[in-house]
Design a protein around this motif. Structure first.
Motif, short mmCIF file in Angstrom:
data_model
loop_
_atom_site.label_atom_id
_atom_site.label_comp_id
_atom_site.label_asym_id
_atom_site.label_seq_id
_atom_site.Cartn_x
_atom_site.Cartn_y
_atom_site.Cartn_z
N UNK A 64 0.83 -1.17 0.02
CA UNK A 64 0.01 -0.13 0.06
C UNK A 64 0.77 1.41 0.02
N UNK A 65 2.19 1.19 0.40
CA UNK A 65 2.93 2.38 0.58
C UNK A 65 3.29 3.18 -0.96
N UNK A 66 3.41 2.64 -1.81
CA UNK A 66 3.43 3.49 -3.11
C UNK A 66 2.35 4.37 -3.19
N UNK A 67 1.29 4.03 -2.97
CA UNK A 67 0.13 5.01 -2.96
C UNK A 67 0.10 5.93 -2.05
N UNK A 68 0.40 5.71 -0.65
CA UNK A 68 0.58 6.46 0.40
C UNK A 68 1.69 7.55 0.01
N UNK A 69 2.62 7.14 -0.42
CA UNK A 69 3.90 8.19 -0.81
C UNK A 69 3.45 8.84 -2.22
N UNK A 70 2.54 8.62 -2.91
CA UNK A 70 2.18 9.55 -4.04
C UNK A 70 1.33 10.71 -3.26
N UNK A 71 0.77 10.53 -2.18
CA UNK A 71 -0.21 11.58 -1.68
C UNK A 71 0.87 12.41 -0.66
N UNK A 78 10.08 -10.18 1.99
CA UNK A 78 9.51 -8.61 2.21
C UNK A 78 10.64 -7.60 1.72
N UNK A 79 12.06 -8.13 2.00
CA UNK A 79 13.18 -7.40 1.53
C UNK A 79 13.06 -6.99 0.03
N UNK A 80 12.83 -8.29 -0.53
CA UNK A 80 12.86 -8.22 -1.82
C UNK A 80 11.60 -7.41 -2.65
N UNK A 81 10.49 -7.49 -1.65
CA UNK A 81 9.38 -6.61 -2.11
C UNK A 81 9.62 -5.09 -1.96
N UNK A 82 10.29 -4.88 -1.04
CA UNK A 82 10.66 -3.38 -0.90
C UNK A 82 11.61 -2.78 -1.75
N UNK A 83 12.52 -3.71 -2.28
CA UNK A 83 13.44 -3.44 -3.34
C UNK A 83 12.88 -3.02 -4.46
N UNK A 84 11.72 -4.12 -5.11
CA UNK A 84 11.17 -4.08 -5.97
C UNK A 84 10.20 -3.02 -6.40
N UNK A 85 9.71 -2.36 -5.19
CA UNK A 85 8.84 -1.48 -5.21
C UNK A 85 9.55 -0.04 -4.86
N UNK A 86 10.85 0.01 -4.95
CA UNK A 86 11.69 1.27 -4.82
C UNK A 86 11.43 2.08 -3.41
N UNK A 87 11.12 0.99 -2.35
CA UNK A 87 10.75 1.66 -1.08
C UNK A 87 11.97 1.96 -0.27
#
Length: 395
Positions: free
Chosen positions: A233-240, A258-267
């Motif tokens: 959900x964080x990319x949408x939150x960060x967009x706002x 989860x570490x891979x998820x964070x990396x793939x989403x650029x978080x």
């Protein structure tokens, strides 16, 4: 003088730091403070841990041996080794009130050929439903054995609940779960909520400065707890809210995923994984957060993170899953997301972060009378009352 009590569980803090483990240890310490001699019987998680020790909190812990998790015979040997260890510990403590918190070790109370001793049982969660999602990756359970193992555990839970003199639940949601296992026990069960150290988990003396949004959660990294969905959900939150940050306390078998998820989403830099943290760091997380999130995907018998955050004066956004909606019932309805889906979580977080007046009003209302009803002196008092009722028939 209060009769001595033995709390029987799977594992206890600080050996393991999950919600159940912390609950049992903190309940034991609260009972000791009320002059109730209290022993915890739990499995020995490491050879380095002593078989018997008494902590600074006055609680005696008796640890019984279990087979190694990676043993091919673990699933077969574990119930028998556990039953033997628990039975021995209980037999050495006659005249005690037995209070169970986990089904497998409580099977020791149902053995044939022994005089039956009354016991109280707290139904924390349907453990058979958690078997695969919560314990995944921690021991060998071949796929052909998974369904039979779940069914055997379900039957064991039903037998333990059915054999109890009295049963308690932590929430109305958990009463509903118990009804699927043992309807009569659910009807008769008494609701005693989970406990919180409200002296420790309390609001900061000075108000937190109004800074960029800090979102906090304390969760095991397993599918059930919804951390993956929260991060999604964080990319949408960060967009706002570009300055927002999510901090996650806790560990589990999904950490690498989860570490891979964070990396793939650029978080990177926007989502921090703290791993296991001290009680001081946990309290700091609650106190410093703009908003705590409990993104539970399935099952939540009480919601310890929710309760602790509310006790610290920080409002909590929850999913409509488990007991969490009960805990935030005194707050604005916007603190319950439509679902645990990432889009719904993002939408709920954005709405709250957009409306700081709602967050401020919630902070002013906290901790409140409901939180005080979760304090350990209150919770321990309810249990002492139940112990006194069954003490006359113990053997």
């Amino acid at each position: 003088m209060h009769p001595p009590v033995v709390l029987v569980t799977n594992a206890t803090a600080p050996d393991k730091l999950g919600g159940l483990e912390r609950y049992v240890r903190e309940l034991a310490a609260a009972l000791v403070r009320c002059d109730v001699p209290t022993t915890i019987v739990a499995k020995r998680l490491s050879p380095d841990l002593p078989p018997i020790e008494t902590g600074d909190d006055g609680v005696t812990v008796v640890r019984h041996a279990v087979p190694a998790k990676r043993s091919p015979l673990f699933a077969v040997q574990y119930p028998y080794r556990t039953r033997s260890g628990v039975r021995t510990a209980i037999d050495r403590r006659p005249g005690t009130v037995i209070h169970g918190h986990f089904p497998v070790p409580m099977l020791a109370m149902l053995g044939p050929g022994r005089s039956r001793r009354p016991y109280l049982y707290t139904f924390h969660a349907p453990v058979h439903q958690e078997l695969l999602t919560e314990r995944q990756g921690t021991y060998l359970l071949p796929r052909p054995l998974q369904r039979p193992a779940v069914e055997l555990l379900r039957r064991a839970e039903a037998a333990v609940v059915g054999g109890a003199t009295a049963v308690t639940v932590l929430s109305e949601y958990m009463r509903e779960q118990l009804a699927q296992l043992a309807p009569q026990a659910a009807d008769a069960a008494r609701l005693i909520p989970g406990g919180v150290d409200t002296d420790w988990f309390s609001p900061p003396r000075q108000p937190q400065p109004d800074t960029e949004p800090l979102i906090f959660t304390a969760r095991r990294l397993t599918p059930r707890t919804g951390v993956v969905e929260c991060i999604a959900a964080m990319p949408a939150v960060l967009a706002r809210h570009p300055g927002a940050r999510l901090v996650v306390a806790g560990d589990g078998h999904l950490r690498t995923t989860i570490e891979r998820q964070i990396s793939s989403l650029g978080l990177e830099g926007r989502v921090d994984l703290l791993g296991r943290v001290s009680e001081a760091r946990l309290r700091e997380g609650y106190r410093s957060a703009t908003l705590t999130v409990m993104p539970t995907a399935e099952l939540e018998g009480f919601g310890l993170t929710t309760a602790e955050s509310l006790a610290c004066g920080t409002p909590v956004l929850v999913t409509p899953v488990g007991a969490n909606p009960e805990l935030v019932g005194d707050l604005d309805p916007r603190f319950v997301a439509r679902s645990g889906d990432p889009a719904d979580l993002a939408d709920a977080m954005i709405r709250l972060l957009d409306n700081r007046a709602v967050l401020a009003a919630a902070r002013r209302a906290l901790p409140g009378p409901r939180v005080q009803s979760w304090s350990w002196p209150v919770v321990a008092g309810h249990y002492i009352e139940l112990y006194a009722r069954q003490a006359w028939s113990r053997s």
